[in-house]
Design an enzyme around this catalytic site. Structure first.
Site, PDB file in Angstrom:
ATOM      1  N   HIS A 109       4.205   1.302   4.273  1.00 26.44           N
ATOM      2  CA  HIS A 109       2.836   0.981   3.871  1.00 26.44           C
ATOM      3  C   HIS A 109       1.820   1.371   4.953  1.00 26.44           C
ATOM      4  O   HIS A 109       0.621   1.368   4.686  1.00 26.44           O
ATOM      5  CB  HIS A 109       2.690  -0.494   3.454  1.00 26.44           C
ATOM      6  CG  HIS A 109       2.605  -1.479   4.585  1.00 26.44           C
ATOM      7  ND1 HIS A 109       2.032  -2.727   4.445  1.00 26.44           N
ATOM      8  CD2 HIS A 109       3.041  -1.421   5.877  1.00 26.44           C
ATOM      9  CE1 HIS A 109       2.092  -3.389   5.587  1.00 26.44           C
ATOM     10  NE2 HIS A 109       2.710  -2.629   6.467  1.00 26.44           N
ATOM     11  N   GLU A 155      -1.828  -5.157  -1.885  1.00 24.50           N
ATOM     12  CA  GLU A 155      -1.508  -6.104  -0.815  1.00 24.50           C
ATOM     13  C   GLU A 155      -1.946  -7.543  -1.100  1.00 24.50           C
ATOM     14  O   GLU A 155      -2.071  -8.352  -0.184  1.00 24.50           O
ATOM     15  CB  GLU A 155      -2.085  -5.640   0.540  1.00 24.50           C
ATOM     16  CG  GLU A 155      -1.526  -4.310   1.033  1.00 24.50           C
ATOM     17  CD  GLU A 155      -0.097  -4.370   1.577  1.00 24.50           C
ATOM     18  OE1 GLU A 155       0.485  -5.474   1.605  1.00 24.50           O
ATOM     19  OE2 GLU A 155       0.426  -3.304   1.960  1.00 24.50           O
ATOM     20  N   ASP A 180      -6.760  -6.528   2.382  1.00 22.35           N
ATOM     21  CA  ASP A 180      -6.948  -6.954   3.772  1.00 22.35           C
ATOM     22  C   ASP A 180      -8.160  -6.298   4.431  1.00 22.35           C
ATOM     23  O   ASP A 180      -8.477  -6.588   5.588  1.00 22.35           O
ATOM     24  CB  ASP A 180      -5.674  -6.769   4.603  1.00 22.35           C
ATOM     25  CG  ASP A 180      -5.358  -5.323   4.977  1.00 22.35           C
ATOM     26  OD1 ASP A 180      -6.238  -4.452   4.939  1.00 22.35           O
ATOM     27  OD2 ASP A 180      -4.172  -5.063   5.327  1.00 22.35           O
ATOM     28  N   ASP A 200      -9.970  -0.429   3.850  1.00 17.25           N
ATOM     29  CA  ASP A 200      -8.769  -1.037   4.438  1.00 17.25           C
ATOM     30  C   ASP A 200      -9.085  -1.471   5.862  1.00 17.25           C
ATOM     31  O   ASP A 200      -9.975  -0.915   6.511  1.00 17.25           O
ATOM     32  CB  ASP A 200      -7.650   0.029   4.455  1.00 17.25           C
ATOM     33  CG  ASP A 200      -6.249  -0.539   4.573  1.00 17.25           C
ATOM     34  OD1 ASP A 200      -6.091  -1.622   5.150  1.00 17.25           O
ATOM     35  OD2 ASP A 200      -5.305   0.126   4.101  1.00 17.25           O
ATOM     36  N   HIS A 238       0.806  -1.225   0.000  1.00 19.01           N
ATOM     37  CA  HIS A 238       0.000   0.000   0.000  1.00 19.01           C
ATOM     38  C   HIS A 238       0.836   1.271   0.000  1.00 19.01           C
ATOM     39  O   HIS A 238       0.294   2.376  -0.139  1.00 19.01           O
ATOM     40  CB  HIS A 238      -0.977   0.007   1.177  1.00 19.01           C
ATOM     41  CG  HIS A 238      -2.321   0.560   0.821  1.00 19.01           C
ATOM     42  ND1 HIS A 238      -3.464   0.304   1.552  1.00 19.01           N
ATOM     43  CD2 HIS A 238      -2.719   1.364  -0.199  1.00 19.01           C
ATOM     44  CE1 HIS A 238      -4.494   0.927   1.003  1.00 19.01           C
ATOM     45  NE2 HIS A 238      -4.069   1.575  -0.066  1.00 19.01           N
ATOM     46  N   HIS A 244      -6.689  -1.023   7.930  1.00 17.72           N
ATOM     47  CA  HIS A 244      -5.775  -0.092   8.598  1.00 17.72           C
ATOM     48  C   HIS A 244      -5.927   1.303   8.022  1.00 17.72           C
ATOM     49  O   HIS A 244      -6.289   1.470   6.853  1.00 17.72           O
ATOM     50  CB  HIS A 244      -4.329  -0.564   8.421  1.00 17.72           C
ATOM     51  CG  HIS A 244      -4.121  -2.017   8.729  1.00 17.72           C
ATOM     52  ND1 HIS A 244      -4.263  -3.002   7.758  1.00 17.72           N
ATOM     53  CD2 HIS A 244      -3.804  -2.653   9.884  1.00 17.72           C
ATOM     54  CE1 HIS A 244      -4.038  -4.185   8.322  1.00 17.72           C
ATOM     55  NE2 HIS A 244      -3.760  -4.001   9.605  1.00 17.72           N
ATOM     56  N   ASP A 267      -3.362   3.571   7.735  1.00 21.08           N
ATOM     57  CA  ASP A 267      -2.162   3.902   6.949  1.00 21.08           C
ATOM     58  C   ASP A 267      -1.873   5.402   6.935  1.00 21.08           C
ATOM     59  O   ASP A 267      -1.444   5.960   5.914  1.00 21.08           O
ATOM     60  CB  ASP A 267      -2.299   3.380   5.514  1.00 21.08           C
ATOM     61  CG  ASP A 267      -2.341   1.856   5.444  1.00 21.08           C
ATOM     62  OD1 ASP A 267      -2.103   1.213   6.483  1.00 21.08           O
ATOM     63  OD2 ASP A 267      -2.630   1.323   4.358  1.00 21.08           O
ATOM     64  N   ASP A 271      -7.449  -1.927  -0.222  1.00 19.96           N
ATOM     65  CA  ASP A 271      -6.508  -2.900   0.323  1.00 19.96           C
ATOM     66  C   ASP A 271      -7.252  -4.215   0.488  1.00 19.96           C
ATOM     67  O   ASP A 271      -8.308  -4.260   1.124  1.00 19.96           O
ATOM     68  CB  ASP A 271      -5.966  -2.404   1.667  1.00 19.96           C
ATOM     69  CG  ASP A 271      -4.796  -3.218   2.186  1.00 19.96           C
ATOM     70  OD1 ASP A 271      -4.812  -4.454   2.039  1.00 19.96           O
ATOM     71  OD2 ASP A 271      -3.866  -2.621   2.761  1.00 19.96           O
TER      72      ASP A 271
END
Length: 352
Positions: A161, A297, A254, A144, A121, A146, A148, A252
């Site tokens: 990332h 990712e 994830d 996401d 990312h 997260h 980030d 992302d």
């Protein structure tokens, strides 16, 4: 006489089945970024190849897109690239995201929707910056697990990332230290032009930034409580209420639950379903304002074969949904119902 509710339902169905199912031809530019230096797991640099091997180019062509594959960026090789102020591989990262920024700007100048496939990312610092150079009024939907948005001074790991957004947000420019190689990277987006969806793992510094600067943030708690349709509607009301601003979607993998996207470096349980991920992509595509997409990712070196298959399946379907694929099916724009050949039809009748 039809009731008001019945009329509304009828209008909704007319819109759904008479207009929105026909393919809308789009010019798409695909940029691969085989990059892994923003984190520690080997293999994510193979994401672009895995997505191409999964047929992403042909699948976009099948739904009526005019695809131009710009190929993969050639990642700079810098042998002596020690950490600087808690940023690992700073020269390599700065050089890579500069190449990507220029590539995305060119893609938009070529009137193509920029599809960036990664790669970790970190690359979104370049794709968003490049998008903003071409379309300064763009807004950002960041999907996401997260945020980030750590700064180099709040990051616990030094992995870029987890930092790309902090380098781009105007309100954080005074909190970003000088790092050699990053001189060109200027902030390009306001905090209130960002909407997060699917968050469930934030560091303290990130949570402070989100609250302090009023960034729209819908965690998985809000997704569970409100439903994905309300979450996306409210996100758009904040960053793009009139649907007149170019939209950048940074997705992302994830953000999805590890049960359907386990081949990724930082999985977090309790994520979005594949249906919720596709819904986000479908609805943003329907605005007609989605002009840049990152899918990042995907790491084909992690997880079981089953994990890899499901992760690629999820990524490919989300990308297709971004460019007009609908779950109820698509009808090509120039499609017409075939009629039987009149002469042959007449002969068949006479032979009976």
């Amino acid at each position: 006489m039809l009731s008001r509710l019945a009329k509304r339902c009828l209008e909704s169905q007319r819109g759904l089945f008479h207009g929105q199912l026909r393919w809308k031809s789009q010019d798409v530019g695909v940029i691969g970024v085989p990059f892994s230096k923003g984190q520690s797991e080997a293999g994510v640099q193979m994401g672009p190849k895995a997505l191409r091997d999964a047929g992403i180019i042909s699948k976009l062509n099948e739904i009526g897109c005019n695809v131009h594959d710009y190929g993969d960026l050639i990642i700079p090789t810098i042998s002596d690239d020690p950490p600087y102020l808690n940023v690992s591989h700073p020269q390599t990262i700065a050089g890579t995201i500069k190449l990507l920024s220029d590539a995305v700007t060119k893609c938009r100048q070529d009137k193509r929707v920029a599809l960036t496939i990664g790669g970790d990312h970190s690359l979104s610092a370049g794709s968003i910056h490049g998008h903003a150079q071409a379309e300064p009024n763009m807004c950002l939907i960041w999907v996401d697990a997260h945020a980030d948005i750590n700064t180099p001074l709040t990051s616990k790991t030094g992995h870029f990332h987890g930092m790309p957004l902090s380098f781009l947000v105007h309100e954080l420019k005074d909190y970003i230290p000088y790092i050699p190689g990053f001189e060109w990277l200027h902030s390009c987006i306001n905090a209130r032009s960002i909407a997060y969806i699917g968050l469930r793992d934030l560091d303290p510094g990130e949570l402070h930034i989100v609250r302090e600067y009023g960034i729209s943030c819908f965690t998985m708690h809000e997704v569970d409580r409100l439903g994905i349709n309300q979450v996306l509607e409210r996100s758009m009301e904040v960053v793009n209420p009139y649907k007149d601003r170019p939209i950048h979607l940074s997705f992302d993998i994830d953000s999805l639950d590890p049960r359907i996207a386990g081949a990724t470096g930082t999985p977090v349980p309790g994520g979005l379903s594949i249906r919720e991920g596709i819904y986000i992509a479908e609805e943003l595509a329907k605005t007609g304002m989605l002009t840049a997409v990152d899918v990042v990712e995907v790491n084909p070196h992690l997880g079981s074969d089953h994990d890899k298959h499901l992760t690629l399946y999820s990524a490919v379907n989300i990308i297709q949904a971004c460019f007009g694929k609908r779950r109820e099916g698509n009808v090509p724009r120039d499609y017409s119902l075939p009629k039987p050949d009149k002469v042959l039809h007449k002969q068949n009748l006479q032979n009976k």
